[in-house]
Design a protein around this motif. Sequence first.
Motif, PDB file in Angstrom:
ATOM      1  N   VAL A 168     -31.073 -30.755  -5.228  1.00  0.00           N
ATOM      2  CA  VAL A 168     -29.839 -31.197  -5.871  1.00  0.00           C
ATOM      3  C   VAL A 168     -28.659 -30.684  -5.058  1.00  0.00           C
ATOM      4  O   VAL A 168     -28.600 -29.508  -4.698  1.00  0.00           O
ATOM      5  CB  VAL A 168     -29.757 -30.731  -7.343  1.00  0.00           C
ATOM      6  N   ASP A 169     -27.757 -31.602  -4.711  1.00  0.00           N
ATOM      7  CA  ASP A 169     -26.499 -31.255  -4.063  1.00  0.00           C
ATOM      8  C   ASP A 169     -25.417 -31.201  -5.130  1.00  0.00           C
ATOM      9  O   ASP A 169     -25.301 -32.126  -5.945  1.00  0.00           O
ATOM     10  CB  ASP A 169     -26.142 -32.293  -3.000  1.00  0.00           C
ATOM     11  N   VAL A 170     -24.642 -30.129  -5.115  1.00  0.00           N
ATOM     12  CA  VAL A 170     -23.662 -29.892  -6.163  1.00  0.00           C
ATOM     13  C   VAL A 170     -22.279 -29.755  -5.545  1.00  0.00           C
ATOM     14  O   VAL A 170     -22.091 -29.027  -4.566  1.00  0.00           O
ATOM     15  CB  VAL A 170     -23.997 -28.617  -6.964  1.00  0.00           C
TER      16      VAL A 170
ATOM     17  N   LEU B  96     -24.544 -39.842 -16.724  1.00  0.00           N
ATOM     18  CA  LEU B  96     -25.858 -39.662 -16.114  1.00  0.00           C
ATOM     19  C   LEU B  96     -26.381 -41.006 -15.633  1.00  0.00           C
ATOM     20  O   LEU B  96     -26.347 -41.989 -16.380  1.00  0.00           O
ATOM     21  CB  LEU B  96     -26.828 -39.058 -17.143  1.00  0.00           C
ATOM     22  N   TRP B  97     -26.855 -41.034 -14.399  1.00  0.00           N
ATOM     23  CA  TRP B  97     -27.477 -42.214 -13.825  1.00  0.00           C
ATOM     24  C   TRP B  97     -28.973 -41.955 -13.724  1.00  0.00           C
ATOM     25  O   TRP B  97     -29.400 -40.976 -13.093  1.00  0.00           O
ATOM     26  CB  TRP B  97     -26.900 -42.512 -12.451  1.00  0.00           C
TER      27      TRP B  97
ATOM     28  N   MET C   7     -28.062 -38.992 -10.600  1.00  0.00           N
ATOM     29  CA  MET C   7     -26.769 -38.340 -10.441  1.00  0.00           C
ATOM     30  C   MET C   7     -26.219 -37.975 -11.812  1.00  0.00           C
ATOM     31  O   MET C   7     -26.472 -38.664 -12.807  1.00  0.00           O
ATOM     32  CB  MET C   7     -25.777 -39.249  -9.705  1.00  0.00           C
ATOM     33  N   LEU C   8     -25.490 -36.876 -11.856  1.00  0.00           N
ATOM     34  CA  LEU C   8     -24.862 -36.391 -13.084  1.00  0.00           C
ATOM     35  C   LEU C   8     -23.440 -35.967 -12.748  1.00  0.00           C
ATOM     36  O   LEU C   8     -23.212 -35.287 -11.744  1.00  0.00           O
ATOM     37  CB  LEU C   8     -25.644 -35.205 -13.647  1.00  0.00           C
ATOM     38  N   VAL C   9     -22.488 -36.374 -13.580  1.00  0.00           N
ATOM     39  CA  VAL C   9     -21.095 -35.940 -13.440  1.00  0.00           C
ATOM     40  C   VAL C   9     -20.654 -35.351 -14.769  1.00  0.00           C
ATOM     41  O   VAL C   9     -20.777 -36.004 -15.813  1.00  0.00           O
ATOM     42  CB  VAL C   9     -20.169 -37.107 -13.045  1.00  0.00           C
ATOM     43  N   THR C  10     -20.177 -34.115 -14.759  1.00  0.00           N
ATOM     44  CA  THR C  10     -19.705 -33.466 -15.977  1.00  0.00           C
ATOM     45  C   THR C  10     -18.222 -33.133 -15.840  1.00  0.00           C
ATOM     46  O   THR C  10     -17.736 -32.840 -14.741  1.00  0.00           O
ATOM     47  CB  THR C  10     -20.482 -32.169 -16.273  1.00  0.00           C
ATOM     48  N   THR C  11     -17.523 -33.170 -16.981  1.00  0.00           N
ATOM     49  CA  THR C  11     -16.109 -32.794 -17.017  1.00  0.00           C
ATOM     50  C   THR C  11     -15.862 -31.931 -18.242  1.00  0.00           C
ATOM     51  O   THR C  11     -16.169 -32.327 -19.369  1.00  0.00           O
ATOM     52  CB  THR C  11     -15.199 -34.030 -17.087  1.00  0.00           C
ATOM     53  N   ARG C  12     -15.355 -30.722 -18.002  1.00  0.00           N
ATOM     54  CA  ARG C  12     -14.970 -29.828 -19.082  1.00  0.00           C
ATOM     55  C   ARG C  12     -13.663 -29.133 -18.696  1.00  0.00           C
ATOM     56  O   ARG C  12     -13.521 -28.643 -17.574  1.00  0.00           O
ATOM     57  CB  ARG C  12     -16.055 -28.772 -19.351  1.00  0.00           C
ATOM     58  N   ASP C  13     -12.724 -29.108 -19.624  1.00  0.00           N
ATOM     59  CA  ASP C  13     -11.422 -28.484 -19.383  1.00  0.00           C
ATOM     60  C   ASP C  13     -10.766 -29.043 -18.125  1.00  0.00           C
ATOM     61  O   ASP C  13     -10.088 -28.327 -17.377  1.00  0.00           O
ATOM     62  CB  ASP C  13     -11.555 -26.966 -19.264  1.00  0.00           C
ATOM     63  N   GLY C  14     -10.986 -30.327 -17.880  1.00  0.00           N
ATOM     64  CA  GLY C  14     -10.382 -30.974 -16.729  1.00  0.00           C
ATOM     65  C   GLY C  14     -11.048 -30.689 -15.403  1.00  0.00           C
ATOM     66  O   GLY C  14     -10.593 -31.172 -14.358  1.00  0.00           O
ATOM     67  N   LEU C  15     -12.127 -29.913 -15.389  1.00  0.00           N
ATOM     68  CA  LEU C  15     -12.835 -29.560 -14.160  1.00  0.00           C
ATOM     69  C   LEU C  15     -14.112 -30.389 -14.045  1.00  0.00           C
ATOM     70  O   LEU C  15     -14.892 -30.481 -14.993  1.00  0.00           O
ATOM     71  CB  LEU C  15     -13.171 -28.070 -14.139  1.00  0.00           C
TER      72      LEU C  15
ATOM     73  N   ILE D 236     -20.178 -32.604  -9.828  1.00  0.00           N
ATOM     74  CA  ILE D 236     -21.045 -33.729  -9.463  1.00  0.00           C
ATOM     75  C   ILE D 236     -22.374 -33.171  -8.959  1.00  0.00           C
ATOM     76  O   ILE D 236     -22.400 -32.290  -8.092  1.00  0.00           O
ATOM     77  CB  ILE D 236     -20.396 -34.597  -8.375  1.00  0.00           C
ATOM     78  N   TYR D 237     -23.473 -33.678  -9.515  1.00  0.00           N
ATOM     79  CA  TYR D 237     -24.817 -33.276  -9.128  1.00  0.00           C
ATOM     80  C   TYR D 237     -25.553 -34.504  -8.604  1.00  0.00           C
ATOM     81  O   TYR D 237     -25.687 -35.496  -9.322  1.00  0.00           O
ATOM     82  CB  TYR D 237     -25.592 -32.715 -10.316  1.00  0.00           C
ATOM     83  N   LYS D 238     -26.042 -34.444  -7.369  1.00  0.00           N
ATOM     84  CA  LYS D 238     -26.776 -35.562  -6.779  1.00  0.00           C
ATOM     85  C   LYS D 238     -28.216 -35.113  -6.525  1.00  0.00           C
ATOM     86  O   LYS D 238     -28.473 -34.215  -5.721  1.00  0.00           O
ATOM     87  CB  LYS D 238     -26.105 -35.989  -5.475  1.00  0.00           C
ATOM     88  N   PHE D 239     -29.155 -35.738  -7.240  1.00  0.00           N
ATOM     89  CA  PHE D 239     -30.567 -35.393  -7.146  1.00  0.00           C
ATOM     90  C   PHE D 239     -31.237 -36.197  -6.039  1.00  0.00           C
ATOM     91  O   PHE D 239     -30.910 -37.368  -5.827  1.00  0.00           O
ATOM     92  CB  PHE D 239     -31.281 -35.666  -8.464  1.00  0.00           C
TER      93      PHE D 239
END
Length: 255
Positions: free
Chosen positions: A62-64, A193-194, A205-213, A216-219
Amino acid sequence: MQLRQILFLSCLGILTACAGQPGQTTGAATSTQPSGPSPQANAVLQQVSATLTHAHSLAFNVDVLREVQMDNGTRVNLVSRDTIVARRPDRLRADLRGDTSVANIYYDGQRVVIEEINSNLYAAAQAPSDINGVIDMLQDRLGVPLTIGTLLRTDAQDRISRNTSGDVVTSSMLDGKPVDHLLMTSGTLKWELWVSQGERALPMMLVTTRDGLRTIYKFSNWRLNPSVPEGAFHYTPRPGAHEIPFIPLRADQRG
């Protein structure tokens, strides 16, 4: 020096971030509970869980790309590439390579060891008897953010869906493969989530957003039921390695 502090900013923060904590409400209190994933989204999450939990062993990269805010308010992006190998019920290896950590985690069914490579330090502790227990131990007792562990748990579907609502927004292509694209909310966390379509439903792939931050996680390089040598899960100290103690989290530090 505390190894937990060295690793705390490790970029191994993956899918559990979408699940929230059991029995915990994030953000401001609300009067209603999430409605839960739609039937379509729930079906996709069930497929992912089935694919992963039915594998006796698995491995992936996973690339983060993680956006963080510094003490002075400046936002920067941290990168890592992590490699995860697991064999059920009681073997785990995680190699972390990135801006905030160069470390390995070993679990051999009896103890868990975290090795910080650049400083040649390591910490070891007696471990629970399965991967589920080790993940809880690392996160709750020691503060090591092995949140990737949700993918490896036998109750992955329940963890991911808890305190979560959302739907499949579209079907599209990613890296030349057909995928389902989910848009979800878990408390104050927004995540997309893809998931690959077909018999083997896997996170792409996963993209998360919390508190504006945003993170990106690419599996990549998913391997189901690979043959993994036993030695991969056992730690042997390098010449000059120095053991330091784990420092458990205080009760008021636990999430």
